[in-house]
Motif scaffolding. Structure first.
Motif, PDB file in Angstrom:
ATOM      1  N   GLU A 121       0.748  -1.285  -0.014  1.00 27.22           N
ATOM      2  CA  GLU A 121      -0.208  -0.141   0.134  1.00 27.22           C
ATOM      3  C   GLU A 121       0.911   1.333   0.064  1.00 27.22           C
ATOM      4  O   GLU A 121       0.407   2.406   0.589  1.00 27.22           O
ATOM      5  N   VAL A 122       2.017   1.278  -0.563  1.00 30.18           N
ATOM      6  CA  VAL A 122       2.887   2.518  -0.974  1.00 30.18           C
ATOM      7  C   VAL A 122       3.221   2.263  -2.568  1.00 30.18           C
ATOM      8  O   VAL A 122       3.582   1.298  -2.973  1.00 30.18           O
ATOM      9  N   PRO A 123       3.557   3.519  -2.841  1.00 28.98           N
ATOM     10  CA  PRO A 123       4.075   3.387  -4.445  1.00 28.98           C
ATOM     11  C   PRO A 123       5.534   3.048  -4.565  1.00 28.98           C
ATOM     12  O   PRO A 123       6.266   3.105  -3.525  1.00 28.98           O
ATOM     13  N   PRO A 124       6.089   2.823  -5.513  1.00 30.43           N
ATOM     14  CA  PRO A 124       7.224   2.353  -5.702  1.00 30.43           C
ATOM     15  C   PRO A 124       8.489   3.397  -5.598  1.00 30.43           C
ATOM     16  O   PRO A 124       9.551   3.036  -5.626  1.00 30.43           O
ATOM     17  N   THR A 125       8.220   4.705  -5.204  1.00 27.46           N
ATOM     18  CA  THR A 125       8.978   5.565  -5.040  1.00 27.46           C
ATOM     19  C   THR A 125       9.226   5.868  -3.502  1.00 27.46           C
ATOM     20  O   THR A 125       9.981   6.593  -2.922  1.00 27.46           O
ATOM     21  N   ASP A 126       8.307   4.909  -2.666  1.00 28.88           N
ATOM     22  CA  ASP A 126       8.500   4.801  -1.314  1.00 28.88           C
ATOM     23  C   ASP A 126       9.946   4.638  -0.951  1.00 28.88           C
ATOM     24  O   ASP A 126      10.615   3.594  -1.495  1.00 28.88           O
ATOM     25  N   ARG A 127      10.615   5.218   0.169  1.00 28.74           N
ATOM     26  CA  ARG A 127      11.826   5.099   0.420  1.00 28.74           C
ATOM     27  C   ARG A 127      12.323   3.688   0.815  1.00 28.74           C
ATOM     28  O   ARG A 127      13.595   3.026   0.694  1.00 28.74           O
ATOM     29  N   ARG A 128      11.473   2.711   1.352  1.00 31.32           N
ATOM     30  CA  ARG A 128      11.634   1.472   1.681  1.00 31.32           C
ATOM     31  C   ARG A 128      11.981   0.507   0.446  1.00 31.32           C
ATOM     32  O   ARG A 128      12.493  -0.583   0.683  1.00 31.32           O
ATOM     33  N   PHE A 129      11.442   1.084  -0.878  1.00 33.67           N
ATOM     34  CA  PHE A 129      11.950   0.084  -1.965  1.00 33.67           C
ATOM     35  C   PHE A 129      13.465   0.382  -2.367  1.00 33.67           C
ATOM     36  O   PHE A 129      14.071  -0.292  -3.138  1.00 33.67           O
ATOM     37  N   TYR A 130      14.084   1.492  -1.673  1.00 34.95           N
ATOM     38  CA  TYR A 130      15.241   1.952  -2.391  1.00 34.95           C
ATOM     39  C   TYR A 130      16.547   1.029  -2.106  1.00 34.95           C
ATOM     40  O   TYR A 130      17.411   0.839  -3.213  1.00 34.95           O
ATOM     41  N   PRO A 131      16.484   0.540  -0.868  1.00 37.26           N
ATOM     42  CA  PRO A 131      17.673  -0.692  -0.888  1.00 37.26           C
ATOM     43  C   PRO A 131      17.401  -1.867  -1.658  1.00 37.26           C
ATOM     44  O   PRO A 131      18.485  -2.358  -2.263  1.00 37.26           O
ATOM     45  N   VAL A 132      16.166  -2.063  -2.186  1.00 37.17           N
ATOM     46  CA  VAL A 132      16.003  -3.295  -3.208  1.00 37.17           C
ATOM     47  C   VAL A 132      16.700  -2.910  -4.426  1.00 37.17           C
ATOM     48  O   VAL A 132      17.201  -3.372  -5.195  1.00 37.17           O
TER      49      VAL A 132
END
Length: 273
Positions: A121-132
């Motif tokens: 329930e967050v867009p792919p610009t969410d900071r949690r995606f960035y390590p991936v």
């Protein structure tokens, strides 16, 4: 002509019976299996449509691992080379996610990572995606995700293809594959894929007869190296996904790229995969 399914799952019962998919089963007018699905059943479905290889994904949701990476590895090992692993990770734990991406690629031999924004329930610009993204770019493997509206009854806004524009700007080396064609924002998906060299679209969850005209035009012209065939098996069988392929009137070069060549290149698969 090699056929590669860019988006499939070999399901566990935890995955296929999860209540979140009830709306999909209503659409298909069927019920989820009550017994574990053998790998042989997935291979038989592939054989029925002459699919050579399917990329099967793990499913990691918040506090819920529907298909684990290790289970995917077991399915791949039992497939005699017909199934290729795609990992998934818990983005709420950034360092754990980064380490798991590395394990999936370096130890389990997977060819990509997939995380679905609507599950989190967050867009792919969410900071949690960035390590991936960082790990995938560093390892040289694609990041796969879902674009477009959701079949499950979850908010669709996080699947807007335009979010991938910022991701591609931040990670120009990262190959990004947006699955489910981006409908109802397919033209937005085409714009992002056209703008960015390493952004691609797969057709999973849609049969040939339901491809939007804009996608067909893109596939036949400047997008001939940008569109990958996919099914979303087991929600759609390969035979159903390919039904009516001849109505697209693709020339041999475009057909070969769409059905397998593009996926082979994007995922780094060898011809013998």
């Amino acid at each position: 002509m090699m056929i590669i399914d860019a988006w499939a799952q070999h399901p566990t019962l935890r995955h296929i019976q999860d209540p979140i998919f009830e709306s999909l089963w209503r659409w298909t007018r069927s019920a989820p299996p009550s017994q574990p699905v053998p790998v042989a059943a997935t291979l038989a479905a592939m054989d029925a449509a002459a699919v050579d290889v399917s990329l099967i994904s793990a499913w990691v949701a918040p506090r819920n691992v529907m298909i684990s990476n290790d289970e995917v590895a077991e399915f791949v090992a039992a497939s005699n080379g017909r199934l290729v692993g795609v990992g998934s990770v818990d983005i709420s734990r950034p360092m754990q996610a980064l380490r798991e991406v590395r394990r999936c690629i370096n130890e389990l031999g997977f060819k990509a990572i997939r995380v679905l924004p609507w599950l989190w329930e967050v867009p792919p610009t969410d900071r949690r995606f960035y390590p991936v993204y960082t790990a995938c770019a560093d390892l040289g493997v694609p990041f796969c995700t879902q674009i477009g509206h959701t079949g499950p009854l979850m908010p669709s806004e996080v699947g807007r293809p335009i979010y991938l524009d910022q991701v591609a700007l931040d990670f120009p080396e990262l190959r990004i594959v947006g699955g489910h064609i981006g409908y109802p924002w397919t033209e937005e998906a085409i714009a992002v894929a056209t703008k960015h060299e390493n952004v691609f679209i797969d057709t999973s969850a849609y049969s040939v007869t339901r491809y939007p005209p804009a996608l067909v035009d893109f596939l036949k012209a400047h997008g001939r190296h940008k569109v990958l065939f996919g099914t979303n098996y087991p929600m759609m069988t390969p035979a159903k996904a390919l039904q009516g392929l001849d109505t697209l009137a693709l020339d041999d070069e475009v057909k070969a790229a769409f059905l397998g060549g593009n996926a082979q290149r994007v995922f780094g698969l060898t011809p013998a995969a």
